[in-house]
Design an enzyme around this catalytic site. Structure first.
Site, PDB file in Angstrom:
ATOM      1  N   GLU A 219       1.440  -1.520   0.240  1.00  0.00           N
ATOM      2  CA  GLU A 219      -0.178  -0.440   0.169  1.00  0.00           C
ATOM      3  C   GLU A 219       1.261   0.979  -0.005  1.00  0.00           C
ATOM      4  O   GLU A 219       1.138   1.477   1.092  1.00  0.00           O
ATOM      5  CB  GLU A 219      -1.132  -0.077   1.582  1.00  0.00           C
ATOM      6  CG  GLU A 219      -2.001  -0.800   1.404  1.00  0.00           C
ATOM      7  CD  GLU A 219      -2.645  -1.431   2.412  1.00  0.00           C
ATOM      8  OE1 GLU A 219      -3.780  -2.007   2.264  1.00  0.00           O
ATOM      9  OE2 GLU A 219      -2.877  -0.706   3.203  1.00  0.00           O
TER      10      GLU A 219
ATOM     11  N   GLU B 141      -6.625  -7.718  -1.235  1.00  0.00           N
ATOM     12  CA  GLU B 141      -7.186  -7.817   0.440  1.00  0.00           C
ATOM     13  C   GLU B 141      -8.307  -7.135   0.275  1.00  0.00           C
ATOM     14  O   GLU B 141      -8.844  -5.628  -0.501  1.00  0.00           O
ATOM     15  CB  GLU B 141      -6.329  -6.724   1.183  1.00  0.00           C
ATOM     16  CG  GLU B 141      -4.368  -7.393   1.427  1.00  0.00           C
ATOM     17  CD  GLU B 141      -3.754  -6.348   2.653  1.00  0.00           C
ATOM     18  OE1 GLU B 141      -4.459  -5.044   3.382  1.00  0.00           O
ATOM     19  OE2 GLU B 141      -3.340  -5.755   2.651  1.00  0.00           O
TER      20      GLU B 141
END
Length: 677
Positions: free
Chosen positions: A154, A310
């Site tokens: 991320e 995710e």
């Protein structure tokens, strides 16, 4: 060495999640792989936060536990997405290289004990991540379990900006490469205003804390620089891996949830696009934003299948109110991503952590264990994905494009705009939801992309629009396209300077209108807009009005009240073979749908008739189409489609009935009709 393929070597759809076995005893590993097999898991991500264990001292590597783990997973038929742990350097790194810590805009040095706290401009950090990625690839590049590489985690979350001395030095170098001369820099930044002229590169500062607002052109460039710094670090690791390994390389995006990375640029660097998505709990219709993020991810992937790297089985831990998902909601979320192009459904994480900051984050195995509703739903979902395996590789097609530009987002979100209530994300959501509720599937596109294949292009928030982009949109309309533009668009160029000719000038030919003056409204004030089609329809408006100058456009609606009362509010203009529409005020979703109804008629777009709670999207395969239906309501909903429901094995006999909260994946003959939304 290039990737051998753009998709990991996995049969069918991928299913699994982040696996952090270092948090558990060796005996738990054996239990985990048995439960993974029970749930249908075939892919796990490992090693993402393991730097301290893999390199306990600088230059001293310990791969024994990873060797054992990968062998265990492979023996049980579970493939591995092997992570590089660059998001969390170990304590020894910051002790040895304290100058590699991130500095905030107010001068605070960020300490150890979290994640993502290294300066991306630090030479020591860049050298260390290259060594680690290279060592991992050298050791595991030929391991049969490893089917993909997962760089970092991320990017830009939680740290993107860095104001450390190293970052500021890199900033100056970046500016010199971009502008070559101080004369060009001063011109681009408009430094004649407030006496900000530079005559020495060493005098150029970063947009740190200042007495009042910072030069907006500087801040816009700073956002670009920050994004470039992050991408440079990704490339360092990707290239280190490719020296020794041929599996595809990815990193997990956060489409429409992380703002400081330009995914149009990032998507060109990865072999396969992957995304993380988490519901925003305060939003009762968070599934609409989920669809937006999924469509945006598919679009930056160029329409190719992508990986949901995710999402959560239930509640997250980092919001103010972490609302648990209702029974069946995890399945609906997962199938929505599948419907909109994902060929992998994965979670954070496999087993809920007992310690640390995310111990209250849900997982595939919750703290309640396997005797729980959540675990039963995890197993059920694994079965559904196995049943729907033939969907893999099919694609989503759309006749409508929504313009999305991260640079325009960065520019519009800067300080001292005419109204704080005019927000990129709010308008993007409103227009998308209008299309979503009309059952219209959309792609997202950059304003400079080739738009010729779309019947309709919608621009909800194009505050920054370059001359090149405006020319592209104008040519699109002239060639027969239908363009719908929202207010506060076409205002500034790439340097956040107002376009010559005034507000909206670059789109004057396409829209037949410009703006004489912005007329923002006071908080809480409302007004009404009346359509001029003879039906005396009125819709509410708030936040914003404009004093329009007609340049050939016809008036489709007028202001009934407010600062622009009696003046044009919505216009339509014929340019060449196409049509340009302009909406000069903020309408709610219902109001926008009233506008869209007329716009669809111009564009030849047909909304999909379906119950309001039923989300329907079609994926197109080589031999069959697949209609995915998700019922977000409590009551059963019906939809006309003939085929085989892959999840139940039942034929629909021309009409599909989806129970409240239920899902269906129907294999049909090719070319069954228009896509759903």
């Amino acid at each position: 060495m290039t990737a051998a393929a753009s998709w990991p070597r996995i049969e069918g759809l991928a299913y699994g999640g982040d696996y952090n076995p270092e948090q558990w005893s060796r005996a738990t590993w054996d239990e985990d792989v048995l439960l993974m097999r029970e749930a249908g898991v075939n892919l796990v991500s490992v090693g993402i936060f393991s730097w301290a264990l893999l390199e306990p001292k600088e230059g001293l590597y310990d791969f024994a536990w990873m060797d054992e783990l990968l062998d265990l997973l492979h023996a049980n038929g579970i493939a591995v997405d092997l992570g590089t742990p660059s998001v969390s350097p170990p304590a020894w790194f910051f002790h040895a290289y304290p100058e590699s810590r991130v500095v905030t805009k107010d001068g605070t040095v960020m300490g150890f004990g979290s994640r993502g706290m290294a300066s991306h401009a630090s030479p020591e950090y860049r050298e260390a991540i290259a060594r680690m990625a290279g060592e991992l690839a050298r050791r595991y590049g030929n391991h049969p379990a490893v089917v993909m590489w997962h760089v970092h985690n991320e990017y830009g979350v939680p740290v993107g900006e860095d104001f450390s001395p190293r970052a500021v030095a890199s900033w100056r170098g970046w500016l010199q490469r971009r502008y070559s001369t101080l004369e060009a820099l001063n011109s681009a930044w408009g430094t004649a205003f407030w006496g900000q002229h530079y005559d020495d590169w060493e005098h150029v500062v970063a947009p740190a804390a200042t007495p009042t607002t910072v030069n907006p052109a500087m801040k816009l460039d700073w956002a670009r620089f920050t994004d470039d710094q992050l991408r440079e670090c990704f490339v360092i690791e990707r290239d280190a891996i490719r020296e020794h390994a041929s599996q595809p390389v990815t990193t997990n995006f956060m489409a429409h949830q992380s703002w400081n990375v330009d995914l149009w640029k990032w998507a060109q660097l990865v072999d396969v696009v992957s995304d993380d998505h988490y519901l925003w709990a305060p939003d009762p219709d968070a599934h609409v934003l989920l669809s937006l993020a999924a469509d945006l991810t598919r679009s930056v992937a160029g329409g190719k299948p992508w990986i949901l790297m995710e999402h959560s089985t239930s509640a997250v831990n980092w919001q103010g109110h972490n609302v648990a998902k209702r029974a069946g909601e995890m399945r609906r979320n997962s199938l929505t991503h599948l419907a909109r192009g994902a060929d992998a459904v994965m979670f954070f994480q496999w087993r809920a952590s007992r310690s640390g900051a995310e111990k209250f984050h849900s997982a595939m195995i919750p703290h309640a264990g396997t005797n729980s509703r959540l675990w039963r739903e995890v197993v059920e979902l694994g079965g559904h994905l196995k049943d729907a395996a033939e969907v893999r590789g099919s694609v989503v097609r759309a006749d409508v494009a929504v313009l999305y530009d991260w640079e325009s987002l960065w520019a519009q979100d800067l300080e001292w705009r005419p109204s704080d209530d005019v927000q990129f994300r709010e308008r993007m959501r409103a227009y998308y939801e209008g299309l979503w509720r009309d059952g219209v599937t959309v792609d997202f596109a950059h304003p400079t992309h080739d738009l010729s294949r779309y019947k309709l292009v919608v621009a909800p928030a194009s505050y920054l629009l370059t001359a090149e982009a405006a020319a592209n949109l104008t040519a699109y309309v002239a060639g027969g396209g239908t363009l719908l533009v929202n207010f506060f668009s076409g205002i500034v160029d790439e340097h956040d300077a107002v376009h010559a000719g005034g507000f909206g000038a670059p789109l004057k030919d396409a829209l037949g209108v410009t703006v004489e003056e912005f007329l923002p409204m006071r908080p809480g004030d409302t007004a009404a807009v009346r359509f001029t089609d003879g039906h005396a329809r009125e819709v509410p408006a708030d936040v914003w009005q404009e004093d329009l100058i007609l340049a050939g456009a016809e008036v489709k609606a007028e202001y009934v009240s407010g600062p622009a009362a009696g003046k044009p509010a919505i216009t339509r203009h014929t340019h060449g073979q196409g049509v340009g529409w302009y909406v000069s005020t903020r309408l709610d979703v219902a109001g926008l749908r009233s506008v869209l109804e007329a716009v669809y008629a111009d564009a030849g777009v047909s909304p999909v008739a379906r119950p309001d709670t039923l989300e329907v999207v079609t994926r197109h395969g080589a031999h069959h189409d697949f209609v995915v239906a998700i019922n977000h309501g409590d009551d059963a909903a019906r939809y006309p489609v003939a085929g085989l429901d892959l999840l139940t094995g039942d034929e629909t006999n021309g009409e599909l009935e989806v129970q409240g909260g239920g899902v269906a994946v129907v294999r049909t003959a090719r070319d069954t009709g228009g896509d759903g939304g």
